[in-house]
Motif scaffolding. Structure first.
Motif, PDB file in Angstrom:
ATOM      1  N   LEU A 222       4.332  -3.418  -3.905  1.00 38.54           N
ATOM      2  CA  LEU A 222       5.375  -4.333  -3.449  1.00 38.54           C
ATOM      3  C   LEU A 222       6.324  -3.633  -2.480  1.00 38.54           C
ATOM      4  CD1 LEU A 222       5.788  -7.249  -4.196  1.00 38.54           C
ATOM      5  CD2 LEU A 222       7.435  -6.540  -5.902  1.00 38.54           C
ATOM      6  N   THR A 223       6.610  -2.344  -2.772  1.00 37.23           N
ATOM      7  CA  THR A 223       7.551  -1.602  -1.944  1.00 37.23           C
ATOM      8  C   THR A 223       6.962  -1.263  -0.581  1.00 37.23           C
ATOM      9  OG1 THR A 223       8.150  -0.579  -4.020  1.00 37.23           O
ATOM     10  CG2 THR A 223       9.209   0.280  -2.053  1.00 37.23           C
ATOM     11  N   PHE A 224       5.718  -0.786  -0.588  1.00 39.71           N
ATOM     12  CA  PHE A 224       5.168  -0.271   0.660  1.00 39.71           C
ATOM     13  C   PHE A 224       4.229  -1.246   1.342  1.00 39.71           C
ATOM     14  CE2 PHE A 224       6.215   3.562  -1.772  1.00 39.71           C
ATOM     15  CZ  PHE A 224       7.127   4.093  -0.882  1.00 39.71           C
ATOM     16  N   GLY A 225       3.806  -2.256   0.608  1.00 42.38           N
ATOM     17  CA  GLY A 225       2.828  -3.156   1.189  1.00 42.38           C
ATOM     18  C   GLY A 225       3.450  -4.118   2.157  1.00 42.38           C
TER      19      GLY A 225
ATOM     20  N   ALA B 191      -6.987  -3.551  -3.435  1.00 45.81           N
ATOM     21  CA  ALA B 191      -7.950  -3.476  -4.537  1.00 45.81           C
ATOM     22  C   ALA B 191      -8.067  -2.044  -5.042  1.00 45.81           C
ATOM     23  CB  ALA B 191      -9.314  -3.990  -4.073  1.00 45.81           C
ATOM     24  N   VAL B 192      -8.118  -1.089  -4.099  1.00 47.55           N
ATOM     25  CA  VAL B 192      -8.262   0.315  -4.488  1.00 47.55           C
ATOM     26  C   VAL B 192      -7.065   0.750  -5.340  1.00 47.55           C
ATOM     27  CG1 VAL B 192      -8.192   2.658  -3.572  1.00 47.55           C
ATOM     28  CG2 VAL B 192      -9.734   0.995  -2.579  1.00 47.55           C
ATOM     29  N   LEU B 193      -5.869   0.339  -4.916  1.00 43.98           N
ATOM     30  CA  LEU B 193      -4.676   0.711  -5.681  1.00 43.98           C
ATOM     31  C   LEU B 193      -4.652  -0.012  -7.031  1.00 43.98           C
ATOM     32  CD1 LEU B 193      -2.157   0.907  -2.774  1.00 43.98           C
ATOM     33  CD2 LEU B 193      -2.868   2.778  -4.230  1.00 43.98           C
ATOM     34  N   ALA B 194      -5.122  -1.263  -7.047  1.00 40.58           N
ATOM     35  CA  ALA B 194      -5.187  -1.988  -8.318  1.00 40.58           C
ATOM     36  C   ALA B 194      -6.139  -1.286  -9.272  1.00 40.58           C
ATOM     37  CB  ALA B 194      -5.627  -3.426  -8.083  1.00 40.58           C
ATOM     38  N   VAL B 195      -7.250  -0.761  -8.721  1.00 38.88           N
ATOM     39  CA  VAL B 195      -8.209  -0.029  -9.548  1.00 38.88           C
ATOM     40  C   VAL B 195      -7.541   1.203 -10.153  1.00 38.88           C
ATOM     41  CG1 VAL B 195     -10.221   1.486  -9.399  1.00 38.88           C
ATOM     42  CG2 VAL B 195     -10.329  -0.825  -8.485  1.00 38.88           C
ATOM     43  N   LEU B 196      -6.703   1.833  -9.348  1.00 40.16           N
ATOM     44  CA  LEU B 196      -5.997   3.017  -9.843  1.00 40.16           C
ATOM     45  C   LEU B 196      -5.190   2.659 -11.088  1.00 40.16           C
ATOM     46  CD1 LEU B 196      -5.529   5.952  -9.173  1.00 40.16           C
ATOM     47  CD2 LEU B 196      -3.680   5.299  -7.686  1.00 40.16           C
ATOM     48  N   GLY B 197      -4.450   1.566 -11.016  1.00 41.93           N
ATOM     49  CA  GLY B 197      -3.660   1.142 -12.164  1.00 41.93           C
ATOM     50  C   GLY B 197      -4.540   0.714 -13.322  1.00 41.93           C
TER      51      GLY B 197
ATOM     52  N   LEU C 117       1.979 -18.263  -1.766  1.00 47.00           N
ATOM     53  CA  LEU C 117       0.665 -17.969  -2.322  1.00 47.00           C
ATOM     54  C   LEU C 117      -0.338 -17.792  -1.189  1.00 47.00           C
ATOM     55  CD1 LEU C 117      -0.884 -17.744  -5.045  1.00 47.00           C
ATOM     56  CD2 LEU C 117      -1.689 -20.050  -4.591  1.00 47.00           C
ATOM     57  N   THR C 118      -1.034 -16.655  -1.201  1.00 43.58           N
ATOM     58  CA  THR C 118      -2.042 -16.377  -0.189  1.00 43.58           C
ATOM     59  C   THR C 118      -3.381 -16.175  -0.880  1.00 43.58           C
ATOM     60  OG1 THR C 118      -1.574 -14.032  -0.368  1.00 43.58           O
ATOM     61  CG2 THR C 118      -0.380 -15.229   1.326  1.00 43.58           C
ATOM     62  N   LEU C 119      -4.413 -15.985  -0.098  1.00 41.20           N
ATOM     63  CA  LEU C 119      -5.734 -15.759  -0.693  1.00 41.20           C
ATOM     64  C   LEU C 119      -5.762 -14.476  -1.527  1.00 41.20           C
ATOM     65  CD1 LEU C 119      -8.468 -17.074  -0.942  1.00 41.20           C
ATOM     66  CD2 LEU C 119      -9.225 -15.794   1.034  1.00 41.20           C
ATOM     67  N   PRO C 120      -5.238 -13.354  -1.023  1.00 44.87           N
ATOM     68  CA  PRO C 120      -5.151 -12.177  -1.896  1.00 44.87           C
ATOM     69  C   PRO C 120      -4.328 -12.461  -3.155  1.00 44.87           C
ATOM     70  CG  PRO C 120      -4.779 -11.529   0.355  1.00 44.87           C
ATOM     71  CD  PRO C 120      -4.841 -13.024   0.355  1.00 44.87           C
ATOM     72  N   GLY C 121      -3.338 -13.341  -3.043  1.00 45.67           N
ATOM     73  CA  GLY C 121      -2.556 -13.725  -4.220  1.00 45.67           C
ATOM     74  C   GLY C 121      -3.430 -14.416  -5.247  1.00 45.67           C
ATOM     75  N   MET C 122      -4.320 -15.298  -4.773  1.00 48.78           N
ATOM     76  CA  MET C 122      -5.236 -15.961  -5.697  1.00 48.78           C
ATOM     77  C   MET C 122      -6.190 -14.949  -6.321  1.00 48.78           C
ATOM     78  SD  MET C 122      -6.094 -19.585  -3.882  1.00 48.78           S
ATOM     79  CE  MET C 122      -6.260 -20.691  -5.267  1.00 48.78           C
ATOM     80  N   ALA C 123      -6.596 -13.964  -5.515  1.00 50.34           N
ATOM     81  CA  ALA C 123      -7.458 -12.907  -6.040  1.00 50.34           C
ATOM     82  C   ALA C 123      -6.717 -12.141  -7.132  1.00 50.34           C
ATOM     83  CB  ALA C 123      -7.874 -11.963  -4.915  1.00 50.34           C
ATOM     84  N   ALA C 124      -5.442 -11.872  -6.895  1.00 53.41           N
ATOM     85  CA  ALA C 124      -4.638 -11.160  -7.891  1.00 53.41           C
ATOM     86  C   ALA C 124      -4.557 -11.986  -9.172  1.00 53.41           C
ATOM     87  CB  ALA C 124      -3.243 -10.888  -7.347  1.00 53.41           C
ATOM     88  N   MET C 125      -4.480 -13.308  -9.013  1.00 56.43           N
ATOM     89  CA  MET C 125      -4.419 -14.180 -10.174  1.00 56.43           C
ATOM     90  C   MET C 125      -5.679 -14.014 -11.017  1.00 56.43           C
ATOM     91  SD  MET C 125      -3.324 -18.121  -9.831  1.00 56.43           S
ATOM     92  CE  MET C 125      -1.749 -18.110  -9.040  1.00 56.43           C
TER      93      MET C 125
ATOM     94  N   GLY D 174       1.346 -10.033  -0.762  1.00 55.87           N
ATOM     95  CA  GLY D 174       0.957 -11.267  -1.442  1.00 55.87           C
ATOM     96  C   GLY D 174       0.213 -10.970  -2.725  1.00 55.87           C
ATOM     97  N   PHE D 175      -0.625  -9.942  -2.678  1.00 55.76           N
ATOM     98  CA  PHE D 175      -1.371  -9.521  -3.851  1.00 55.76           C
ATOM     99  C   PHE D 175      -0.416  -8.962  -4.901  1.00 55.76           C
ATOM    100  CE2 PHE D 175      -3.444  -6.056  -6.145  1.00 55.76           C
ATOM    101  CZ  PHE D 175      -4.601  -6.666  -6.611  1.00 55.76           C
ATOM    102  N   ALA D 176       0.495  -8.087  -4.448  1.00 59.34           N
ATOM    103  CA  ALA D 176       1.372  -7.373  -5.375  1.00 59.34           C
ATOM    104  C   ALA D 176       2.319  -8.318  -6.120  1.00 59.34           C
ATOM    105  CB  ALA D 176       2.167  -6.321  -4.609  1.00 59.34           C
ATOM    106  N   VAL D 177       2.850  -9.324  -5.431  1.00 56.24           N
ATOM    107  CA  VAL D 177       3.792 -10.246  -6.080  1.00 56.24           C
ATOM    108  C   VAL D 177       3.137 -10.907  -7.284  1.00 56.24           C
ATOM    109  CG1 VAL D 177       5.024 -12.419  -5.785  1.00 56.24           C
ATOM    110  CG2 VAL D 177       5.146 -10.712  -4.011  1.00 56.24           C
ATOM    111  N   VAL D 178       1.942 -11.446  -7.065  1.00 50.51           N
ATOM    112  CA  VAL D 178       1.247 -12.128  -8.152  1.00 50.51           C
ATOM    113  C   VAL D 178       0.858 -11.130  -9.249  1.00 50.51           C
ATOM    114  CG1 VAL D 178      -0.725 -13.584  -8.731  1.00 50.51           C
ATOM    115  CG2 VAL D 178       0.403 -13.841  -6.541  1.00 50.51           C
ATOM    116  N   HIS D 179       0.451  -9.947  -8.825  1.00 43.88           N
ATOM    117  CA  HIS D 179       0.040  -8.910  -9.761  1.00 43.88           C
ATOM    118  C   HIS D 179       1.191  -8.553 -10.713  1.00 43.88           C
ATOM    119  CE1 HIS D 179      -2.828  -5.874 -10.906  1.00 43.88           C
ATOM    120  NE2 HIS D 179      -1.949  -4.909 -10.754  1.00 43.88           N
ATOM    121  N   VAL D 180       2.348  -8.268 -10.142  1.00 41.15           N
ATOM    122  CA  VAL D 180       3.506  -7.860 -10.948  1.00 41.15           C
ATOM    123  C   VAL D 180       3.942  -8.989 -11.885  1.00 41.15           C
ATOM    124  CG1 VAL D 180       5.965  -7.335 -10.816  1.00 41.15           C
ATOM    125  CG2 VAL D 180       4.370  -6.121  -9.357  1.00 41.15           C
TER     126      VAL D 180
END
Lengths: 317, 626
Positions: B563-566, A193-199, B497-505, B572-578
């Motif tokens: 995605l690279t470092f996570g 979340a913190v990194l998302a906020v950054l973006g 799909l994970t819970l953080p993925g749904m949050a990213a959605m 799970g969050f980053a995939v949906v985010h991107v």
């Protein structure tokens, strides 16, 4: 419907100094709490065992504590989680004991004490994994900062890049400050979340910078301060509406997402609230202090006389 | 000015159709199913098994919706749990005649109810992460140092044998950690030994030095070879884990390599962690024993007499009983490798075993004394033994390289080699991360994630429609299309799909509206400045584009870094985010403009645009005085 009936440009920059002092104070306070209290890191970072147990009736925390203590485990944290019936138990890493067995052992003891105990979630993380996660988190943060700065300095100018990064790190540090002050649990999703906020916050700065660049092209007679004021004023409606919509989504997550998404949504909420403020008062102001001017953004602008499509070409305002 | 060429509408239409098709499987839910998979490596599940299952169901009078062969398991889907249970019993009875020694696992499972035509288009529902469906997650760390030490140990023995064969006299061979030290009295023998090492041990590099009056040769495993040892160890451990997990009858286990020395195991739906751990950590052992060839034993083999004292009765894979002596000659610990191959003279399929030094010595002694006799190779799993093969010893076997031959096809040789290798772990492993999520918590998480997306989406849509009227409706439709495309892409990629993925959605939806707000505000601004309706729409989209691009690229940078470092939830969050950023660029700009163009573009004399109030400063208001 129209919320924003703004007749003249709002002189944001006239008060920039005050806001910057306010920012600096909150920033320093956040840093202070980060160092004095530290972050309440989750099991993912520290290593250890986390158990979530639910009972049919409100749980007796003291009974849980004494049951766990009887097993000879030290430094055990027991607290309610979500509702009164849910209990969260944190066991630190113990040398010599395969912690994989710890959870089974504890669960058996809890069941013996109160048969209605049901395991909902257990998590065990070895210490080396935690260290790696922390290192990866820092790497992610560093690469985000470098990547954004590179992109902004190519697309705009280094002064904007510096201003945007300072403003957004300011947001990040303040979120961390909140987590340190209230001792909220800092977990992997919160890091995301913190990194998302950054973006997200860079987004805001970019929209305003974009307008500043455009204004430099359009209004040749204005000075830098007026240009910035005008840019912020004409994007303020969009800034507030966008933030409002995003905040609605995040609020929905905070209200309906349950305990697992709670701190994640909380970090985003703080980030969005501060993002709106920092992009207006911090990013733009720092760009101003760094001394941006027309020549920085319009390369060879003097040669190109007028944009024939520009309705305001040559107009004095 | 505001018209799209036909091809752009075609693209939009194609995107919509593809989006709908690949999103659809997510709505069908899951149906009860029975899954048949193999317990042992030697047993194959193929199309003949499928035919067998179909026949069993037909005779039992049970109607399966669909019977499919999927990878190495046969799955049959049923309408309700009652039929499912009956079918499980019927299949179990038919396929497993001997419950004490099963060849197959028949397990209950849940399968997507999506129709076959969707499955034929390779449209599958999203794969739900453990936090949404419940189950166990393990991360295992493979002790690579142990694997390397084991390799060094076996090389030490090999060097000793080679030097003896070539009559090179040394004054001591020692393994010191992962290096091997050989001492010599004089320089000539050192040179001779170096030559042998160079010639026969390509995996080793050596340094020689004067050590007192002695010459010392220090050999260590080359980095390339060490890397190979490690990847092999990891692969073997993964194969072993596969075999063991098969026994749990888990429907879709995930067993994958992570990094250089870690293995992630995910067992959806498993609640009994203790049993799972027990099975993961269990060691299968290999034993070499002599076949009892006394006349009593022969009689016992025929079933006419009792098994003689000091011997045991085991079954061969074909079901043929073999009487084997209790005394163990060698165990799997002495086996370093097993590879399928062909005999150079007879062209028969064979399995080549490599033994370590101690094993080689014992094997040579035993084979010398027992030419013409039979030797049995046994594999113990779950405390139960089975004879893998029982060949006749034709001659003394030295050097630690053993060939097993005898009426094998190439396929059988491969399977046997795999079985021998997979029986044990190449290197010890320990669990360094473990997560268990109860099934009710998983269901709760789905509901919560779904609710937060729905309510947030509804709130944003209502606001947009009220504030921007028709343009708000267009924005809302494109937001819905964004969600559709995002789900379609996630299903297509079979991302988890994970819970953080749904949050990213949810977050992506909040952020995706930014593009539309930017455009709508720009259009309003143009109208406020007195532009004509068509020009305002055109300029609004044009001018907002650069800003949208910039802000999305910065967000993309963040997503890619995550995605690279996570790992785990961050990933799970980053995939949906991107993916969400990419789909929102399409829907927020390209698609919404298509809608607007369709509605307004054809009207030549457009007077007004339905985009809510355009507030203008009063023109006759007193202007700031000079």
């Amino acid at each position: 419907m129209e919320f924003f009936k703004i007749k003249r440009d709002i002189p944001f920059m006239r008060h920039a100094i005050i806001f910057n002092v306010v920012s600096l104070v909150t920033f320093l306070a956040a840093v202070f709490f980060l160092f004095s209290r530290g972050l309440h890191l989750s099991v993912e970072f520290t290593g250890g065992t986390l158990m979530e147990v639910t009972y049919t009736q409100p749980a007796d925390l003291n009974l849980v504590r004494s049951t766990v203590a009887k097993l000879g485990l030290n430094d055990v944290q027991v607290q309610n989680f979500g509702t009164a019936r849910d209990v969260l138990i944190r066991l630190p890493v113990q040398k010599g004991v395969t912690s994989a067995q710890q959870s089974v052992q504890v669960m058996a003891a809890l069941k013996a004490a109160d048969a209605s105990a049901v395991m909902r979630r257990t998590e065990f993380v070895g210490p080396q994994v935690g260290d790696e996660l922390a290192a990866d988190g820092l790497k992610a943060l560093a690469s985000v900062v470098v990547g954004i700065m590179l992109y902004l300095s190519i697309r705009f100018e280094w002064k904007f890049a510096v201003a945007a990064i300072i403003a957004n790190l300011h947001d990040v540090v303040i979120i961390l400050g909140f987590f340190a002050f209230f001792q909220w649990e800092f977990s992997l999703p919160v890091l995301a979340a913190v990194l998302a906020v950054l973006g997200y916050s860079v987004n805001e700065s970019v929209v305003i910078f974009d307008r500043i660049r455009e204004n430099f092209r359009r209004y040749r007679k204005m000075n830098t301060m007026q240009i910035i004021d005008s840019a912020i004023t004409s994007t303020i409606s969009r800034t507030i509406i966008t933030h409002g919509s995003t905040q609605m989504m995040v609020l929905s997550m905070l209200l309906f997402g349950g305990a697992t998404l709670h701190y994640f949504a909380l970090a985003l909420t703080i980030g969005i609230l501060f993002g709106i403020y920092s992009s207006v008062f911090v990013a733009a102001a720092i760009a101003m202090w760094l001394g941006i001017q027309r020549e920085d953004l319009i390369k060879g602008g003097a040669k190109k006389e007028e944009d024939p499509n520009d309705p305001n070409a040559g107009a004095t305002v | 000015m505001n018209r799209y060429p036909v091809w752009k509408y075609v693209i939009i239409l194609i995107a919509l159709v593809v989006g709908v098709v690949y999103t659809l499987p997510n709505f069908f839910g899951e149906a009860p199913a029975v899954q048949v998979s193999a317990v042992k490596v030697g047993v194959k599940v193929d199309s003949s098994t499928k035919v067998q299952v179909e026949a069993v169901l037909q005779t039992a009078g049970l109607a399966a919706d669909v019977v499919t062969l999927d990878g190495n398991s046969v799955k049959a889907r049923f309408g309700n749990t009652e039929t499912q249970l009956k079918a499980k019993d019927a299949i179990q009875k038919a396929l497993i005649p001997d419950p004490a020694n099963p060849n197959y696992i028949v397990a209950l499972n849940l399968l997507s109810r999506s129709p076959t035509w969707l499955t034929a288009l390779r449209a599958f529902p999203m794969y739900l992460g453990l936090d949404l469906r419940g189950g166990v997650h393990f991360m295992l760390q493979v002790d690579m140092q142990a694997a390397l030490t084991k390799k060094a140990e076996s090389l030490t023995g090999d060097i000793r044998t080679s030097l003896r064969e070539k009559n090179v006299r040394h004054s001591g061979i020692n393994r010191n950690g992962q290096t091997i030290e050989v001492r010599f009295r004089d320089a000539q023998t050192l040179e001779a030994a170096k030559e042998i090492l160079l010639d026969q041990f390509a995996d080793l590099q050596s340094v020689d030095a004067l050590d007192g009056t002695d010459y010392k040769l220090t050999a260590s495993i080359k980095p390339v070879a060490a890397l190979r040892v490690q990847t092999q160890a990891l692969k073997q451990n993964i194969t072993t884990l596969h075999n063991r997990i098969n026994e749990l009858g888990v429907s879709e286990p995930v067993i994958q390599q992570q990094g250089l020395d870690r293995i992630v195991v995910e067992l959806p739906g498993v609640q009994d962690t203790a049993k799972a751990k027990d099975i993961l950590g269990r060691t299968a052992t290999l034993e070499v024993r002599m076949v009892d060839e006394s006349s009593e034993a022969r009689a016992a083999e025929g079933g006419t007499a009792a098994v003689p004292f000091g011997s045991e009765r085991f079954l061969e894979r074909s079901g043929q009983p073999v009487i084997v002596k209790k005394q163990v000659i060698l165990t799997g610990e002495n086996l370093t490798d097993a590879q399928p191959g062909f005999d150079s003279q007879t062209q028969e399929a064979v399995v080549n075993l490599t033994l370590d030094a101690k094993g080689a010595r014992i094997f040579r002694d035993v084979t010398r004394e027992s030419v013409g006799k039979r030797m049995a190779i046994l594999l113990f799993e779950k405390g139960k033994g089975e004879v893998v093969t029982a060949p006749v010893i034709r001659s003394e076997i030295g050097g630690g390289r053993v060939q097993i031959s005898g009426r094998m096809t190439a396929m059988e040789a491969t399977d046997t080699a795999l079985l021998l290798r997979a029986g044990s772990l190449a290197a010890p492993m320990e669990i360094i991360e473990e997560t268990t999520i109860g099934p009710s918590l998983g269901a709760e998480n789905i509901a919560k994630g779904f609710n937060s997306v729905t309510y947030g989406f509804a709130a944003v849509t209502v606001f947009m429609c009220v504030y921007y009227v028709l343009f708000g409706l267009f924005s809302s439709i494109s937001l819905a299309v964004n969600l559709l495309l995002l789900v379609a892409v996630l299903s297509m990629l079979q991302a988890t799909l994970t819970l953080p993925g749904m949050a990213a959605m949810a977050l992506v939806i909040g952020m995706a509206i930014d593009a539309n707000v930017l455009i709508n505000e720009r259009v309003r601004e143009e109208l406020r400045n007195g532009a004509s309706a068509q020009a305002a729409i055109h300029a609004g989209y044009d001018r907002a584009w650069a800003t949208i691009l910039d802000s999305n690229v910065t967000t993309l940078i963040v997503g890619l870094a995550l995605l690279t470092f996570g790992s785990g939830p961050v990933r799970g969050f980053a995939v949906v985010h991107v993916l969400g950023i990419l789909t929102s660029m399409f829907s927020g700009v390209f698609f919404s403009r298509g809608l607007v163009n369709l509605w307004y573009g054809r009207q030549n004399k457009l007077k007004t645009v339905s985009i809510g109030t355009i507030w203008r400063p009063e023109p006759d208001a007193p202007v700031a005085p000079k």
